[in-house]
Enzyme design. Structure first.
Site, short mmCIF file in Angstrom:
data_model
loop_
_atom_site.label_atom_id
_atom_site.label_comp_id
_atom_site.label_asym_id
_atom_site.label_seq_id
_atom_site.Cartn_x
_atom_site.Cartn_y
_atom_site.Cartn_z
N GLU A 1 0.89 -1.17 0.00
CA GLU A 1 0.00 0.00 0.00
C GLU A 1 0.93 1.22 0.00
OE1 GLU A 1 -3.24 -0.14 -0.20
OE2 GLU A 1 -3.73 -2.18 0.42
N CYS B 1 -1.86 9.30 2.60
CA CYS B 1 -1.59 8.68 1.30
C CYS B 1 -2.60 9.19 0.28
CB CYS B 1 -1.63 7.17 1.40
SG CYS B 1 -3.16 6.54 2.09
P1 NAD Z 1 8.77 4.50 4.38
O1 NAD Z 1 8.79 3.73 3.12
O2 NAD Z 1 9.87 5.45 4.66
O3 NAD Z 1 8.74 3.50 5.65
C1 NAD Z 1 7.69 2.57 5.84
C2 NAD Z 1 8.20 1.43 6.71
O4 NAD Z 1 9.22 0.72 6.01
C3 NAD Z 1 8.81 1.88 8.03
O5 NAD Z 1 8.38 1.00 9.03
C4 NAD Z 1 10.30 1.74 7.77
O6 NAD Z 1 11.06 1.51 8.93
C5 NAD Z 1 10.33 0.52 6.87
N1 NAD Z 1 11.54 0.36 6.03
C6 NAD Z 1 12.37 1.34 5.59
N2 NAD Z 1 13.36 0.78 4.83
C7 NAD Z 1 13.12 -0.56 4.81
C8 NAD Z 1 13.77 -1.66 4.19
N3 NAD Z 1 14.87 -1.53 3.45
N4 NAD Z 1 13.25 -2.89 4.37
C9 NAD Z 1 12.12 -3.07 5.10
N5 NAD Z 1 11.47 -2.07 5.72
C10 NAD Z 1 11.96 -0.83 5.56
O7 NAD Z 1 7.37 5.24 4.42
P2 NAD Z 1 6.78 6.23 5.54
O8 NAD Z 1 7.49 7.53 5.48
O9 NAD Z 1 6.70 5.53 6.83
O10 NAD Z 1 5.29 6.42 5.04
C11 NAD Z 1 4.91 7.40 4.13
C12 NAD Z 1 4.52 6.79 2.81
O11 NAD Z 1 3.52 5.79 3.02
C13 NAD Z 1 3.90 7.78 1.86
O12 NAD Z 1 4.40 7.56 0.57
C14 NAD Z 1 2.41 7.46 1.93
O13 NAD Z 1 1.69 7.85 0.80
C15 NAD Z 1 2.44 5.97 2.10
N6 NAD Z 1 1.21 5.47 2.70
C16 NAD Z 1 0.38 4.71 1.93
C17 NAD Z 1 -0.84 4.25 2.43
C18 NAD Z 1 -1.79 3.44 1.60
O14 NAD Z 1 -2.71 2.87 2.16
N7 NAD Z 1 -1.62 3.36 0.30
C19 NAD Z 1 -1.18 4.58 3.75
C20 NAD Z 1 -0.31 5.34 4.52
C21 NAD Z 1 0.89 5.79 3.98
#
Ligand code: NAD
Length: 459
Positions: free
Chosen positions: A226, A261
Site C-alpha cells: 500500500e 496517502c
Molecule cells: P517509508 O517507506 O519510509 O517507511 C515505511 C516502513 O518501512 C517503516 O516501518 C520503515 O522503517 C520501513 N523500512 C524502511 N526501509 C526498509 C527496508 N529496506 N526494508 C524493510 N522495511 C523498511 O514510508 P513512511 O514515510 O513511513 O510512510 C509514508 C509513505 O507511506 C507515503 O508515501 C504514503 O503515501 C504511504 N502510505 C500509503 C498508504 C496506503 O494505504 N496506500 C497509507 C499510509 C501511507
C-alpha cells in the site's frame, strides 16, 4: 532508539531496538503460537478483536496524547483517527465469520466441491507513521481474525503507538506468541525481509515498497504493498457552491498536514471558476490555526519528519522557477519544531515536480484548465494510481472522467476518504493488493479446494 517530539524537538523516550537474535526468537515463538491460534474458531478470535476495540475506546484520550506527542498530529485529529478506525472492528464483527466460513459450491450428485480458507501462517506487517491506527488496523486486525500470527514493525516515527497496540491486543486475550511489535527502523525492516515469513504486508513509500517486493520475490509468498499517491482533484465549471468546494478541497489537501496517502496532492480548476475558487481556497487555508498540536484548536501542527522540510522547500523553489505564483506560505516556520507554512501555489504545470511527485506535506499546486479533456489528460499524467476526485453537480459527467482513470479509488464530490466496506488499493506505483472489505480478509488466507466424491454403496 530515540523518540523525538516533532513539535518541540525534545526526546520523549528511548527504546531498546530489537536485535537480530531477538527477532529470531520472536519469530520462533510466533510460529509456535500460530498453530494453536489457527485452531480457534473465527468467533473466538473475533471476540479478542472486539475486546481490543473496547479497550482502545476506553483509553482513547491517553492513546491520542501518545500519537500526538510522537507524530505531531493535532490532538483533535488523533482523536478522530482512533475513533474512526474503530469502524474496522465493527465491520469485522459483522462480517468476519461469514467471510471466513467454508464455501460449498457443488452439493449434489456424488461429487462435492468446497473451499476452505486457511491462514497464511506468520505474516510481517511493516507499517507507516502517518495514520498508524488506520493502516495498522487494516492489516493486523484482519490477519489475526483469519488465524495468522503477526510480526508488527511500526514505523520508527510511530513506535510508541505500535507498542500500545501490542499492550492492548495482549490485554484483549491475543496470546503474546501471536502478536509481537518489534522496535527499529529500516535496518530491522531489512532483517525481517531476510527472515522466513509466510507473507509481507507493507504500507509506506513507493521506493521502500519496490525494494521489499524485489527482496522477497524469490520466496514466492504473498506480498501486498500500500504505497503513496499523487492524487488529483478536478473542480468542474458546473460546481454551484464554489466556496464550499474550496473548503472541502483545502481540507483534503491539508488535513494531517497533507501527510495522508490519499491527500489531495494537485488541483485542476475550470478556467470559468478558477479565480473565485482560488480566492476562497486561499482564504480557507489562511484561516487554519497553526501551532501546538496538543491544543484541540490546532488544525496544522508540525511535520512528523524533519527531513521533509527541505524536500518541500525544494518543490516550492523549483515551481517558482518554472513560473508558479505563491499565494500563501512557502517556507519553514522559524523556531522549535518541524513546522512548515501551509503553502498554495497557482499557475502550476506538469514541468514542476510539485505536480508529479508525492509532496506528503502542507503544500498544494493549482492549475487552470480549459476543458474536461485537458483535465483528464493531466489527471492521468502520473505513475501513481491511488485515488482521483471530481467535484461537479453532474454525476454522469464526473463518472465519465473517473471511469477512464487507472486508480484504485474514485471520488465524486468527496476526497481523502477510506471506508471499511470497500477495498482500498493502489495501482502502478501506488501498490498492489487490497486491504478492507472481503478482499481485505482474503489477502490473509489461502483457499484450499476440496473435491469430495462419495463411492456408491455396496448394496
Ligand atoms: P517509508 O517507506 O519510509 O517507511 C515505511 C516502513 O518501512 C517503516 O516501518 C520503515 O522503517 C520501513 N523500512 C524502511 N526501509 C526498509 C527496508 N529496506 N526494508 C524493510 N522495511 C523498511 O514510508 P513512511 O514515510 O513511513 O510512510 C509514508 C509513505 O507511506 C507515503 O508515501 C504514503 O503515501 C504511504 N502510505 C500509503 C498508504 C496506503 O494505504 N496506500 C497509507 C499510509 C501511507
Amino acid at each position: 532508539m530515540q523518540i523525538i517530539n516533532p513539535a518541540t524537538e525534545e526526546i520523549i523516550s528511548e527504546l531498546q531496538e530489537t536485535s537480530k537474535d531477538e527477532l529470531r526468537r520472536i519469530l520462533d515463538s510466533l510460529r509456535e503460537g500460530q498453530k494453536a491460534w489457527s485452531q480457534k474458531s473465527t468467533k473466538e478470535r473475533l471476540e479478542c478483536i472486539i475486546r481490543f476495540g473496547e479497550l482502545i475506546q476506553l483509553n482513547v484520550n491517553e492513546l491520542a496524547k501518545i500519537l500526538t506527542l510522537e507524530t505531531g498530529k493535532p490532538l483533535q485529529q488523533s482523536l478522530n483517527e482512533i475513533k474512526g478506525a474503530q469502524n474496522r472492528v465493527q465491520h469485522l464483527r459483522k462480517n468476519a465469520e461469514k467471510w471466513l466460513a467454508p464455501e460449498t459450491l457443488v452439493d449434489s450428485g456424488s461429487t462435492h466441491e468446497k473451499i476452505v480458507y486457511e491462514p497464511l501462517g506468520v505474516i510481517a506487517n511493516i507499517s507507516a507513521w502517518n495514520f498508524p491506527y488506520n493502516v495498522g488496523y487494516n492489516v493486523f486486525l484482519y490477519a489475526l481474525v483469519a488465524g495468522n500470527s503477526v510480526l508488527y514493525k511500526p514505523s520508527e516515527f510511530a513506535t510508541l503507538t505500535g507498542k500500545q497496540f501490542e499492550k492492548y491486543l495482549w490485554q484483549a486475550g491475543i496470546p503474546e506468541n501471536v502478536f509481537q511489535c518489534v522496535v527499529g527502523d529500516g535496518k530491522l525492516g531489512q532483517q525481517i525481509l531476510e527472515a522466513d515469513l509466510n507473507g509481507y504486508f507493507f504500507t509506506g513509500s513507493h521506493g521502500t515498497g519496490l525494494r521489499i517486493a524485489k527482496t522477497v520475490a524469490h520466496k514466492l509468498v504473498p506480498v501486498q504493498l500500500e504505497l503513496g499517491g499523487k492524487d488529483p482533484l478536478y473542480i468542474m465549471d458546473d460546481v454551484s457552491d464554489v466556496k464550499q468546494a474550496a473548503i472541502n478541497a483545502a481540507e483534503g489537501a491539508f488535513y494531517n498536514n497533507g501527510q495522508s496517502c490519499c491527500a489531495v496532492e494537485r488541483i485542476y480548476v475550470s478556467e470559468k471558476i478558477h479565480d473565485e475558487f482560488v480566492d476562497a481556497f486561499v482564504a480557507e487555508v489562511k484561516s487554519y490555526k497553526i501551532g501546538n498540536p496538543t491544543s484541540l484548536e490546532t488544525f496544522v501542527g508540525p511535520l512528523t519528519r524533519k527531513q521533509q522540510i527541505k524536500f518541500l522547500e525544494n518543490q516550492v523553489i523549483y515551481a517558482l522557477n518554472k513560473g508558479a505564483i505563491l499565494l500563501s506560505g512557502g517556507k519553514e516556520i522559524e523556531g522549535k519544531g518541524y513546522y512548515f507554512e501551509p503553502t498554495v501555489l497557482t499557475h502550476c504545470n506538469h514541468e514542476m515536480d510539485l505536480m508529479k511527485e508525492e509532496s506528503f506535506g502542507p503544500i498544494i499546486g493549482i492549475q487552470k484548465v480549459s476543458s474536461d479533456k485537458i483535465a483528464l489528460e493531466l489527471m492521468a499524467d502520473t505513475n501513481y494510481g491511488l485515488t482521483a476526485a471530481v467535484f461537479s453537480n453532474d454525476e454522469e459527467r464526473a463518472l465519465h472522467l473517473l471511469n477512464q482513470l487507472n486508480v484504485g479509488t474514485a471520488y465524486w464530490n468527496c476526497c481523502d476518504r477510506v471506508s471499511p466496506n470497500i477495498p482500498w488499493s493502489g495501482r502502478n506505483n501506488s501498490g498492489v493488493g487490497s486491504t478492507l472489505s472481503t478482499q481485505g480478509i482474503r489477502a490473509f488466507v489461502q483457499p484450499k479446494s476440496y473435491h469430495l466424491r462419495s463411492l456408491p454403496s455396496e448394496n
